[in-house]
Design a protein around this motif. Structure first.
Motif, PDB file in Angstrom:
ATOM      1  N   ILE A  10       0.839  -1.207   0.000  1.00 16.07           N
ATOM      2  CA  ILE A  10       0.000   0.000   0.000  1.00 16.07           C
ATOM      3  C   ILE A  10       0.870   1.251   0.000  1.00 16.07           C
ATOM      4  N   LEU A  11       1.940   1.244   0.805  1.00 20.60           N
ATOM      5  CA  LEU A  11       2.842   2.410   0.839  1.00 20.60           C
ATOM      6  C   LEU A  11       3.516   2.627  -0.507  1.00 20.60           C
ATOM      7  N   TRP A  12       3.908   1.553  -1.179  1.00 23.27           N
ATOM      8  CA  TRP A  12       4.518   1.691  -2.503  1.00 23.27           C
ATOM      9  C   TRP A  12       3.540   2.284  -3.505  1.00 23.27           C
ATOM     10  N   ILE A  13       2.286   1.844  -3.458  1.00 22.34           N
ATOM     11  CA  ILE A  13       1.279   2.375  -4.386  1.00 22.34           C
ATOM     12  C   ILE A  13       1.055   3.865  -4.126  1.00 22.34           C
ATOM     13  N   ILE A  14       0.962   4.245  -2.853  1.00 21.87           N
ATOM     14  CA  ILE A  14       0.801   5.661  -2.505  1.00 21.87           C
ATOM     15  C   ILE A  14       2.009   6.460  -2.974  1.00 21.87           C
ATOM     16  N   ALA A  15       3.207   5.899  -2.797  1.00 20.70           N
ATOM     17  CA  ALA A  15       4.425   6.596  -3.217  1.00 20.70           C
ATOM     18  C   ALA A  15       4.438   6.818  -4.728  1.00 20.70           C
ATOM     19  N   VAL A  16       4.040   5.818  -5.489  1.00 17.71           N
ATOM     20  CA  VAL A  16       4.014   5.955  -6.950  1.00 17.71           C
ATOM     21  C   VAL A  16       3.022   7.028  -7.362  1.00 17.71           C
TER      22      VAL A  16
END
Length: 53
Positions: A10-16
């Motif tokens: 989830i954090l990676w998706i938000i970061a992208v």
């Protein structure tokens, strides 16, 4: 362990999303807002997993 990997994803998706929004802001000549979004996206992404855990 499953919760940790889900949170990391989830954090990676938000970061992208933040980095892409920052790049679009730069193209719209909103330099400061674009830089802020990119920096926050980089903090949430690669280093964010260790930052929030």
């Amino acid at each position: 362990m499953k919760w940790s990997s889900t949170m990391a994803t989830i954090l990676w998706i938000i970061a992208v999303i933040l980095v892409i929004a920052g790049i679009f802001a730069l193209f719209r000549r909103q330099i400061l807002w674009g830089i802020v979004l990119i920096v926050v996206g980089l903090l949430v992404g690669p280093g964010g997993v260790s930052l929030f855990t």
